[in-house]
Design a protein around this motif. Structure first.
Motif, short mmCIF file in Angstrom:
data_model
loop_
_atom_site.label_atom_id
_atom_site.label_comp_id
_atom_site.label_asym_id
_atom_site.label_seq_id
_atom_site.Cartn_x
_atom_site.Cartn_y
_atom_site.Cartn_z
N GLY A 33 81.48 113.68 22.52
CA GLY A 33 80.68 114.89 22.46
C GLY A 33 79.76 115.01 23.66
O GLY A 33 79.95 114.37 24.70
N LEU A 34 78.73 115.85 23.52
CA LEU A 34 77.81 116.12 24.62
C LEU A 34 76.84 114.95 24.78
O LEU A 34 76.15 114.57 23.83
N VAL A 35 76.80 114.38 25.97
CA VAL A 35 75.97 113.21 26.25
C VAL A 35 74.71 113.59 27.02
O VAL A 35 73.62 113.10 26.74
N VAL A 36 74.86 114.46 28.00
CA VAL A 36 73.76 114.93 28.83
C VAL A 36 73.92 116.43 29.01
O VAL A 36 75.04 116.91 29.19
N GLY A 37 72.82 117.17 28.96
CA GLY A 37 72.90 118.59 29.26
C GLY A 37 72.37 119.49 28.16
O GLY A 37 72.28 119.09 26.99
N ASP A 38 72.08 120.72 28.54
CA ASP A 38 71.57 121.75 27.64
C ASP A 38 72.75 122.62 27.20
O ASP A 38 73.44 123.21 28.04
N PRO A 39 73.00 122.73 25.90
CA PRO A 39 74.12 123.57 25.44
C PRO A 39 74.04 125.01 25.93
O PRO A 39 75.08 125.66 26.09
N ALA A 40 72.84 125.50 26.21
CA ALA A 40 72.70 126.90 26.66
C ALA A 40 72.90 127.07 28.16
O ALA A 40 72.94 128.19 28.64
N ALA A 41 73.06 125.97 28.89
CA ALA A 41 73.20 126.05 30.34
C ALA A 41 74.53 126.69 30.72
O ALA A 41 75.56 126.47 30.07
N PRO A 42 74.57 127.48 31.79
CA PRO A 42 75.82 128.13 32.21
C PRO A 42 76.77 127.13 32.86
O PRO A 42 76.35 126.14 33.46
N VAL A 43 78.07 127.42 32.73
CA VAL A 43 79.11 126.60 33.37
C VAL A 43 80.04 127.52 34.14
O VAL A 43 80.60 128.47 33.59
N THR A 44 80.19 127.23 35.41
CA THR A 44 81.19 127.93 36.22
C THR A 44 82.30 126.99 36.67
O THR A 44 83.43 127.42 36.85
N THR A 45 81.98 125.68 36.84
CA THR A 45 82.96 124.71 37.31
C THR A 45 82.79 123.40 36.56
O THR A 45 81.66 122.91 36.41
N ALA A 46 83.90 122.84 36.11
CA ALA A 46 83.89 121.54 35.44
C ALA A 46 84.73 120.56 36.24
O ALA A 46 85.83 120.89 36.69
N LEU A 47 84.21 119.35 36.41
CA LEU A 47 84.96 118.26 37.03
C LEU A 47 85.53 117.40 35.92
O LEU A 47 84.79 116.95 35.03
N LEU A 48 86.83 117.16 35.96
CA LEU A 48 87.51 116.37 34.93
C LEU A 48 87.76 114.97 35.47
O LEU A 48 88.39 114.81 36.51
N VAL A 49 87.28 113.96 34.74
CA VAL A 49 87.36 112.58 35.22
C VAL A 49 87.78 111.66 34.08
O VAL A 49 87.61 111.97 32.89
N VAL A 50 88.31 110.49 34.44
CA VAL A 50 88.54 109.45 33.44
C VAL A 50 87.23 108.71 33.16
O VAL A 50 86.90 108.43 32.02
N ASP A 51 86.48 108.41 34.22
CA ASP A 51 85.23 107.65 34.08
C ASP A 51 84.09 108.37 34.78
O ASP A 51 84.25 108.84 35.92
N CYS A 52 82.94 108.43 34.13
CA CYS A 52 81.73 108.94 34.76
C CYS A 52 81.02 107.75 35.41
O CYS A 52 80.36 106.95 34.74
N VAL A 53 81.21 107.63 36.71
CA VAL A 53 80.64 106.55 37.51
C VAL A 53 79.94 107.18 38.71
O VAL A 53 80.10 108.39 38.95
N PRO A 54 79.17 106.42 39.47
CA PRO A 54 78.45 107.03 40.60
C PRO A 54 79.36 107.82 41.54
O PRO A 54 78.98 108.90 42.03
N GLU A 55 80.58 107.33 41.78
CA GLU A 55 81.48 108.01 42.70
C GLU A 55 81.92 109.38 42.17
O GLU A 55 82.04 110.34 42.94
N THR A 56 82.18 109.47 40.86
CA THR A 56 82.60 110.76 40.33
C THR A 56 81.41 111.71 40.15
O THR A 56 81.58 112.92 40.22
N VAL A 57 80.21 111.16 39.95
CA VAL A 57 79.03 112.02 39.94
C VAL A 57 78.81 112.60 41.34
O VAL A 57 78.51 113.79 41.49
N ASP A 58 78.98 111.77 42.37
CA ASP A 58 78.89 112.29 43.75
C ASP A 58 79.90 113.41 43.97
O ASP A 58 79.59 114.44 44.59
N GLU A 59 81.12 113.23 43.43
CA GLU A 59 82.15 114.26 43.58
C GLU A 59 81.74 115.54 42.88
O GLU A 59 81.95 116.65 43.40
N ALA A 60 81.15 115.41 41.69
CA ALA A 60 80.70 116.59 40.96
C ALA A 60 79.67 117.37 41.76
O ALA A 60 79.69 118.61 41.82
#
Length: 276
Positions: A33-60
Motif C-alpha cells: 500500500g501507500l508508504v510515503v505521500g499525501d493521497p490528495a497529491a497530484p500525479v502526472t508521472t509514475a516510476l515503476l521499480v522492483v526496489d526503492c533504493v537510492p539509485e531508483t529514487v535518483d531516477e525518479a
C-alpha cells in the motif's frame, strides 16, 4: 476507470492498484500500500521499480516522477526510526523532500491474475496457464506461481539459453540443475524466492521449474527425489517483467505517464566463470 488528467491523484493510483492487486491478498507478514505521500497529491508521472533504493529514487527525481510504484516493500520489518542517519530513513527523507509518493504491491501482486508470475510466463510464451499453488481467495487463476506449456519442447540446456535471452540481463545470469538433455514441455515459474514451492512444482507435473534464490541443500534434495529440473535466475530479473504488465494496466486506466526503471537492483554485481 478513467480519471481526468488534471485531477489524477495518488489516491486514484492507490485505488487502481487495489482493484488489480487487493491488499488483503498480501501475506500477513507483508507490508503493501501507500508508504510515503499525501493521497490528495497530484500525479502526472509514475516510476515503476522492483526496489526503492537510492539509485531508483535518483531516477525518479531525474524523470520528474510524482510517484514510485515498487514491488518490494521499503519498510517490510518494524523500524523504530526513520532518521536521516539510517539507510531507509535517508530514502524516506529524500522522497518527502522531492514530493514523491511511494506505493508498494508485493505478495498481492504475486498472487493476482494477471500478476508477477503471469508476466514471467509471458516471457516464455507459456499457454494453458494455471496457478502453481492455488492459494488466497477462491478466484479462478489466482495463486502463487504459474504452470504452462512451452510453444515447443526444449532440452534443459536450450531452455536455460532461452531464459538468458528472454530475461533482463544481470551478472548472475541463469543457472540450471538437472540433466542438460532432459526434454522440457511443461514449465513452472514463480517470481521471487521459490524455495517454498518446490514440492508444488514436483506435484504439478512440470518438467522444469524457474525461480530465484534456490538454496544448495534444498535444490540437491529436490533433484535427488526426482523433482523437475531447476532454473535459477536473479531475483530482480524474474520480477522486472511485471513492470511492463503494470505499465500497460496503468495506461489503460489512468491518464498518467509511466517510466519503467531498468536499473539492476540485484545485489550481485560480478560473476566470474570458472577457468576452463
Amino acid at each position: 476507470m478513467m480519471v481526468d488528467a488534471a485531477g489524477t491523484t495518488v489516491a486514484d493510483v492507490v485505488a487502481a492498484l487495489a482493484g488489480w492487486y487487493p491488499p488483503d491478498w498480501a501475506e500477513d507478514w507483508d507490508r503493501v500500500g501507500l508508504v510515503v505521500g499525501d493521497p490528495a497529491a497530484p500525479v502526472t508521472t509514475a516510476l515503476l521499480v522492483v526496489d526503492c533504493v537510492p539509485e531508483t529514487v535518483d531516477e525518479a527525481v531525474e524523470v520528474g516522477a510524482d510517484l514510485i510504484i515498487a514491488h518490494h516493500p521499503l519498510l517490510l520489518r518494524g523500524v523504530h526510526s526513520v532518521a536521516a542517519t539510517t539507510y531507509k530513513g535517508t530514502i524516506v527523507h529524500r522522497l518527502i523532500r522531492a514530493d514523491i509518493a511511494l506505493l508498494v504491491a508485493h505478495t498481492n501482486a504475486d498472487t493476482a491474475n494477471p500478476g508477477v508470475s503471469d508476466a514471467l510466463a509471458a516471457r516464455f510464451r507459456l499457454t494453458d496457464l494455471r496457478p502453481l499453488v492455488a492459494d488466497g481467495p477462491n478466484v479462478p487463476g489466482v495463486g502463487t506461481g504459474r504452470v504452462g506449456e512451452l510453444p515447443q519442447p526444449l532440452t534443459l540446456a536450450e531452455l536455460a539459453d532461452l531464459a538468458a535471452r528472454r530475461l533482463p540481463a544481470t551478472p548472475s545470469g541463469v543457472r540450471a540443475a538437472g540433466d542438460r538433455d532432459r526434454l522440457v514441455s511443461t514449465l513452472a515459474v514463480c517470481g521471487g524466492a521459490g524455495d517454498p514451492f518446490l514440492a508444488a512444482a514436483a506435484a504439478s507435473g512440470a518438467d522444469a521449474y524457474l525461480t530465484s534464490d534456490l538454496r544448495h541443500h534444498v535444490a540437491s534434495e529436490h533433484l535427488a527425489a526426482g523433482g523437475p529440473a531447476l532454473l535459477d535466475a536473479a531475483h530482480w530479473a524474474i520480477e522486472r517483467p511485471w513492470l511492463d504488465l503494470l505499465a500497460g494496466q496503468l495506461a489503460d486506466a489512468l491518464p498518467i505517464g509511466t517510466v519503467i526503471s531498468d536499473i539492476v537492483t540485484d545485489p550481485w554485481t560480478l560473476h566470474v566463470p570458472a577457468p576452463q
